[in-house]
Design an enzyme around this catalytic site. Structure first.
Site, PDB file in Angstrom:
ATOM      1  CG  HIS A   1       3.771   8.731   2.004  1.00 24.62           C
ATOM      2  ND1 HIS A   1       4.511   9.895   2.000  1.00 24.62           N
ATOM      3  CD2 HIS A   1       2.731   8.971   1.168  1.00 24.62           C
ATOM      4  CE1 HIS A   1       3.945  10.789   1.217  1.00 24.62           C
ATOM      5  NE2 HIS A   1       2.860  10.242   0.672  1.00 24.62           N
TER       6      HIS A   1
ATOM      7  CG  HIS B   1      -1.794   8.974  -1.052  1.00 26.66           C
ATOM      8  ND1 HIS B   1      -2.361  10.022  -0.357  1.00 26.66           N
ATOM      9  CD2 HIS B   1      -0.465   9.247  -1.115  1.00 26.66           C
ATOM     10  CE1 HIS B   1      -1.409  10.886  -0.036  1.00 26.66           C
ATOM     11  NE2 HIS B   1      -0.252  10.444  -0.473  1.00 26.66           N
TER      12      HIS B   1
ATOM     13  CG  HIS C   1       1.461  14.745   1.776  1.00 28.47           C
ATOM     14  ND1 HIS C   1       0.764  13.869   2.561  1.00 28.47           N
ATOM     15  CD2 HIS C   1       1.741  14.074   0.623  1.00 28.47           C
ATOM     16  CE1 HIS C   1       0.629  12.714   1.908  1.00 28.47           C
ATOM     17  NE2 HIS C   1       1.209  12.812   0.731  1.00 28.47           N
TER      18      HIS C   1
ATOM     19  CD  GLU D   1       4.397  15.556  -3.132  1.00 25.20           C
ATOM     20  OE1 GLU D   1       3.399  16.000  -2.524  1.00 25.20           O
ATOM     21  OE2 GLU D   1       4.334  14.622  -3.970  1.00 25.20           O
TER      22      GLU D   1
ATOM     23  CG  ASP E   1       3.208   9.485  -2.785  1.00 27.82           C
ATOM     24  OD1 ASP E   1       2.248   9.617  -2.004  1.00 27.82           O
ATOM     25  OD2 ASP E   1       3.711  10.455  -3.408  1.00 27.82           O
ATOM     26  CG  ASP E   2      -0.244   8.355  -5.058  1.00 24.50           C
ATOM     27  OD1 ASP E   2      -1.353   8.197  -4.524  1.00 24.50           O
ATOM     28  OD2 ASP E   2       0.502   9.328  -4.805  1.00 24.50           O
TER      29      ASP E   2
HETATM   30  N1  ADE Z   1      -2.402  12.572  -2.912  1.00 25.05           N
HETATM   31  C1  ADE Z   1      -2.006  11.422  -3.473  1.00 25.05           C
HETATM   32  N2  ADE Z   1      -0.690  11.451  -3.698  1.00 25.05           N
HETATM   33  C2  ADE Z   1      -0.234  12.654  -3.262  1.00 25.05           C
HETATM   34  C3  ADE Z   1       1.033  13.271  -3.206  1.00 25.05           C
HETATM   35  N3  ADE Z   1       2.139  12.688  -3.668  1.00 25.05           N
HETATM   36  N4  ADE Z   1       1.113  14.527  -2.705  1.00 25.05           N
HETATM   37  C4  ADE Z   1       0.016  15.140  -2.266  1.00 25.05           C
HETATM   38  N5  ADE Z   1      -1.191  14.598  -2.288  1.00 25.05           N
HETATM   39  C5  ADE Z   1      -1.323  13.356  -2.777  1.00 25.05           C
HETATM   40 ZN    ZN Z   2       1.612  11.231  -0.584  1.00 23.84          ZN
END
Ligand code: ADE
Ligand code: ZN
Length: 347
Positions: free
Chosen positions: A26, A28, A206, A209, A287-288
């Site tokens: 996971h 992005h 997703h 969350e 994630d990011d």
């Molecule tokens: N796009 C990038 N990060 C995300 C996240 N945590 N939740 C939903 N969309 C995303």
């Molecule tokens: Zn994500």
């Protein structure tokens, strides 16, 4: 078969977490764009970017929820124009992944963020795919691509995106669903996911969350996804917890993301331990990472420092990451053997 895991002293845990082979499921890839690279690409491409410098941009990374992050994340992605930009972004991620002993990574990408600005699908996929090929050859990290539909846009837009991606079918292992969750339930994308399933794509979404457990149910039952991204809200629904455990549905949990987006007030309140104790195939992911303050090992070490988790949970999380990956069975087995070896020889 489960390897016997010897207990280790708490002060050796960070080293074990760092050294153990793992997969990231996971990430992005646009969320791995560090501020320095954003400014370098803005300059290279002559794109005007609405922050004065790296420090000013970093100061803006104080998020209150998912949407407050997404607004800045989409602005950051606006500096990506050429195939080389996409290559450079993914290459930088793979270098970090290799340092963290990530042997395999499944990269989400958001083509609609780019095609809406006039960047061709061809540019996006070719740059990312070339980075995957080179990462395997030069860094020993294998990579697969998962194309995500933006759920704040229409299903019609998702269908058009799928059409644009079909010439690159061989470079894309799966389909995901991301962006603003609340108010954009999985059922909005039931038809396009059915089509992707017919085409043989692996499916993830997703769910849970920020959104309710009901979204996890519909992602499973209507979209028929194999993994749930995040899914941390599932703890509020006992029947759902049972379903996830029984069907071995993996959750790609992202602790530092949950912290930065205020899903939990602190890491000590995170429910990762509860998910594992319920027999759910949870994994740890970043994630990011450029926005949330850490890559894979930062996620592992900070979460383990805050929760009563030890070597057994470390092994389980790493093993789950390989088991739930979309790599072919023989490669999966080879990765798990490497994991077993690393635990057997850790002193
Ligand atoms: N796009 C990038 N990060 C995300 C996240 N945590 N939740 C939903 N969309 C995303
Ligand atoms: Zn994500």
């Amino acid at each position: 078969m489960m390897t016997l895991i010897r207990p280790i002293a708490a002060d050796r845990l960070p080293e074990l977490l760092q050294l153990m082979p793992k997969a990231e499921l996971h990430i992005h890839i646009e969320g791995s764009l560090e501020p320095e690279l954003i400014f370098a690409l803005a300059q290279r491409n002559g794109v005007r970017f609405p922050y004065a410098n790296v420090e000013a941009l970093r100061r803006a990374y104080a998020f209150s929820n998912l949407q407050s992050f997404l607004d800045i994340y989409y602005a950051g992605a606006s500096v990506l124009l050429t195939e080389q930009d996409f290559y450079d972004m993914a290459r930088a991620y793979f270098v970090k992944a290799a340092e963290d002993h990530v042997l395999h990574a499944e990269l989400f990408f958001d083509p609609q963020t780019h095609t809406a600005r006039g960047v061709a699908m061809d540019t996006v996929v070719k740059g990312l795919h070339r980075a995957c090929v080179d990462a395997k050859a030069e860094l020993g990290v294998s990579g697969l691509l998962i194309m995500c539909f933006l759920r704040h846009l229409s299903e019609e837009d998702a269908f058009a995106t799928l059409e644009q991606a079909l010439p690159f079918r061989d470079h894309i292992v799966g389909i995901g669903l991301d962006s603003g969750e609340v108010g954009n339930p999985p059922e909005k994308f039931a038809r396009v996911f059915a089509r992707c399933r017919q085409l043989g794509f692996r499916l993830v979404a997703h769910a849970g969350e920020e959104g309710p457990p009901a979204y996890v149910w519909t992602a499973l039952d209507l979209l028929k996804v194999e993994r749930i991204d995040h899914g941390v809200q599932s703890t509020h629904d006992a029947a759902l917890m049972q379903r996830l455990a029984q069907d071995r549905i993996a959750l790609t949990v992202c602790p530092l993301s949950n912290l930065k987006l205020c899903v939990f007030p602190d890491l000590a309140s995170h429910t990762l331990g509860q998910l594992l104790a319920a027999g759910i195939a949870a994994t740890v992911n970043s994630d990011d990472p450029a926005y949330f303050g850490g890559y894979m090992n930062d996620n592992f070490t900070r979460t383990f420092a805050a929760l009563p988790l030890g070597a057994v949970e470390a092994y389980t999380l790493a093993r789950n990451s390989f088991e739930a990956s979309f790599i072919e069975p023989s490669a999966k087995q080879a990765f798990i053997s490497q994991l077993d070896e690393s635990f057997a020889t850790f002193r």
